[in-house]
Design an enzyme around this catalytic site. Structure first.
Site, short mmCIF file in Angstrom:
data_model
loop_
_atom_site.label_atom_id
_atom_site.label_comp_id
_atom_site.label_asym_id
_atom_site.label_seq_id
_atom_site.Cartn_x
_atom_site.Cartn_y
_atom_site.Cartn_z
CE LYS A 22 -1.64 1.95 3.61
NZ LYS A 22 -1.57 3.34 4.02
CG ASN A 23 2.43 2.92 3.42
OD1 ASN A 23 1.37 3.04 3.35
ND2 ASN A 23 3.04 2.66 4.66
CB CYS A 116 -5.78 13.24 12.56
SG CYS A 116 -7.55 13.33 13.05
NE ARG A 121 -0.22 10.09 9.84
CZ ARG A 121 -0.50 9.21 9.11
NH1 ARG A 121 -1.65 8.66 9.35
NH2 ARG A 121 0.51 8.48 8.48
CG ASP A 305 2.88 1.50 9.28
OD1 ASP A 305 2.58 2.36 10.23
OD2 ASP A 305 2.84 1.62 8.01
NE ARG A 397 -6.71 4.34 5.20
CZ ARG A 397 -5.89 4.65 6.20
NH1 ARG A 397 -6.08 4.57 7.55
NH2 ARG A 397 -4.64 5.05 5.61
C1 UD1 Z 1 4.25 7.08 6.21
C2 UD1 Z 1 3.49 5.76 6.06
C3 UD1 Z 1 2.65 5.17 7.34
C4 UD1 Z 1 3.71 4.97 8.31
C5 UD1 Z 1 4.76 6.29 8.51
C6 UD1 Z 1 6.01 5.92 9.32
C7 UD1 Z 1 2.50 5.97 3.96
C8 UD1 Z 1 1.27 6.25 2.93
N1 UD1 Z 1 2.31 6.15 5.28
O1 UD1 Z 1 3.32 8.07 6.80
O2 UD1 Z 1 2.03 4.03 7.11
O3 UD1 Z 1 3.21 4.60 9.49
O4 UD1 Z 1 5.25 6.68 7.30
O5 UD1 Z 1 6.81 5.10 8.76
O6 UD1 Z 1 3.56 5.80 3.26
N2 UD1 Z 1 5.87 14.65 10.91
C9 UD1 Z 1 6.45 15.85 11.06
N3 UD1 Z 1 6.07 16.93 10.00
C10 UD1 Z 1 5.97 16.63 8.77
C11 UD1 Z 1 5.64 15.14 8.47
C12 UD1 Z 1 5.75 14.09 9.57
O7 UD1 Z 1 6.18 16.47 12.35
O8 UD1 Z 1 5.93 17.49 8.02
C13 UD1 Z 1 6.07 13.64 12.02
C14 UD1 Z 1 4.76 12.90 11.64
O9 UD1 Z 1 3.73 13.58 13.09
C15 UD1 Z 1 5.51 11.61 12.67
C16 UD1 Z 1 6.75 11.37 11.79
O10 UD1 Z 1 7.26 12.55 11.70
O11 UD1 Z 1 5.60 11.67 14.10
C17 UD1 Z 1 6.49 10.21 10.84
O12 UD1 Z 1 5.64 10.73 9.93
P1 UD1 Z 1 5.96 10.35 8.36
O13 UD1 Z 1 7.40 9.40 8.31
O14 UD1 Z 1 5.91 11.61 7.60
O15 UD1 Z 1 4.72 9.34 8.34
P2 UD1 Z 1 3.81 9.49 6.73
O16 UD1 Z 1 4.55 9.92 5.62
O17 UD1 Z 1 2.65 10.36 7.22
#
Ligand code: UD1
Length: 429
Positions: A22-23, A116, A121, A305, A397
């Site tokens: 999925k990711n 959320c 996030r 995850d 999902r």
């Molecule tokens: C992706 C994955 C999700 C997985 C996560 C961490 C997809 C579609 N989803 O989510 O399944 O759980 O990686 O491996 O690929 N953060 C910030 N600011 C930002 C972005 C992120 O503070 O602009 C923080 C988030 O709140 C969180 C951490 O960074 O605490 C990790 O987030 P991130 O790696 O960005 O995860 P996603 O891309 O949302």
């Protein structure tokens, strides 16, 4: 709405193929926006997140057709630069369209994404990256717009290796002039796969699977064909399901190196693991052993995850396991539901203490989020009696008909109408 009914207590046995990630497929579909031509993507699972992303592509003007697990995307005529609020709310990763769409059309206007349920996030790192590249970015409490304005390559240092921010910056810079360097980039296999795909389409990106990704801008991307990597989270979910039932399962079409971060936990639980080429076999003992400590980390650490599914298996292990969630601040919602089965798990801030119990009983539970949903299904497979799992749209999902996958391994899982929910609805009318 549907629910799952699970008659627990059956050992999982047999062989099953692990579907596409999925990711992995979601950012690849966003990347299609940058391709002035046709993209053929194989191994695309039928997941609701994938279907919504396909709807977004069609809304933007792409032609998308599905042939079994192959998606064919013709993005020659992208003519919209906005995405409907209903799509954005349904799917957090819709934000990955921001960089690609602004790069392709000159301007992208999106609603802030939903999703959320496991924490705040924020998207500040995505926006910071785009700004450094020269995009003008406007965001309020509801919308975010990025406008291409003298965009050129730059160095972007991420304070945290965010998966989504790394993907957005790659897509926003691949067609920019000059060289972009992402320092402290995320190293998740899905990012390496995105880079491989883009390079096949004519991009010049190096530093694959390292914390420093270097993107030399190119003028255009051309038609290409690609196969999505296997879903490492599904692999660990199925291993957890096997482990909790004391089963013996073979997973095929797995990329072993991607699953490596979770294998030591299963070995510590007393499972016998055999990993060869693209197959993993797992044989669980009659009673699992506790794991001293699991701490979630960015790749190649233990994936956040997988925390909930593995915790479910640990809930019946002999002894006390400690789990620490370091990535998301609110990823323990499943624990309240797991404890309805009679497990003994308590949480203090980011630490969960899992006191393994010998037996668990059936329960009426709901999915709190995608992976939390998988965790309660796993508990249902072990619990004596018939359990009901509601709000399974979360599970759909990320897992392609989970009931069929588990039934193929000998579980007794059925999808049915959620009569209780129907009655509640009627009584409210
Ligand atoms: C992706 C994955 C999700 C997985 C996560 C961490 C997809 C579609 N989803 O989510 O399944 O759980 O990686 O491996 O690929 N953060 C910030 N600011 C930002 C972005 C992120 O503070 O602009 C923080 C988030 O709140 C969180 C951490 O960074 O605490 C990790 O987030 P991130 O790696 O960005 O995860 P996603 O891309 O949302």
């Amino acid at each position: 709405m549907k629910c799952l009914q699970i008659n627990g207590g059956k050992k999982l046995e047999g062989s099953i193929r692990v579907h596409g990630a999925k990711n992995g497929v979601l950012p690849l579909l966003s990347a299609c926006v940058l391709v002035d031509g046709i993209t053929v993507l194989h191994n695309c699972p039928r997941l609701s997140d994938v279907e919504v992303t396909v709807d977004i592509l069609r809304y933007l003007g792409a032609k998308v057709t599905r042939n079994d697990d192959t998606l064919i995307v013709d993005a020659s005529n992208i003519h919209r630069n906005n995405i409907l609020e209903e799509y954005m709310k349904e799917l957090r990763s819709s934000i990955i369209f921001l960089g690609a769409l602004a790069s392709r059309t000159g301007e992208a206007c999106l609603y802030l994404p939903g999703g959320c349920e496991i924490g705040l996030r924020p998207i500040d790192l995505h926006l910071k990256g785009l700004k450094i590249l020269g995009y003008r970015v406007y965001a309020d409490g509801h919308n975010v717009c990025a406008v291409k304005n003298n965009v050129k390559g730059a160095e972007i240092v991420l304070p945290f290796p965010s998966v989504g921010a790394t993907e957005n910056i790659i897509l926003a810079s691949v067609l920019a002039s000059g060289v972009t360097t992402i320092v402290n980039a995320a190293r998740e296999p899905e990012i390496a796969d995105l880079v491989l795909f883009l390079n096949k389409a004519g991009a010049k990106i190096s530093g694959i699977s390292t914390p420093t990704i270097i993107i030399e801008g190119v003028k255009s991307l051309h038609s290409t064909e690609h196969t999505v990597i296997p879903d490492r989270i599904l692999a660990t979910t199925l291993m957890s399901a096997c482990a909790i039932t004391g089963g013996n399962v073979e997973l095929t079409d797995v990329c072993i190196s991607h699953v490596m971060p979770t294998l030591p936990a299963f070995e510590e639980m007393g499972c016998r693991i055999k990993a060869e080429e693209n197959t993993i076999s797992i044989k669980a003992p009659p009673r699992l052993k506790r794991v001293k400590k699991i701490e979630t980390m960015a790749y190649p650490g233990f994936p956040t995850d997988c925390q909930a599914p593995v915790m479910s298996a640990l809930s019946v292990a002999k002894g006390t396991s400690i789990v620490k969630e370091t990535i998301f601040e609110n990823r323990y919602k499943h624990i309240e539901q797991l404890n309805l089965f009679g497990t003994d798990i308590c949480v203090n801030d980011r630490i969960a203490v899992v006191n393994g119990v010998k037996n668990i009983h059936s329960a009426d539970v709901r999915c709190t989020d995608l992976r939390g949903g998988a965790a309660v299904v796993i508990a249902g497979l072990k619990a004596e009696g018939t359990s009901t799992v509601r709000d399974i749209y979360h599970i759909d999902r990320g897992y392609e008909s989970i009931e069929n996958q588990l039934s193929m391994l000998g579980a007794d899982v059925k999808r049915m109408y959620d009569e209780k929910e129907q009655q509640t609805k009627k009584s409210k009318q």
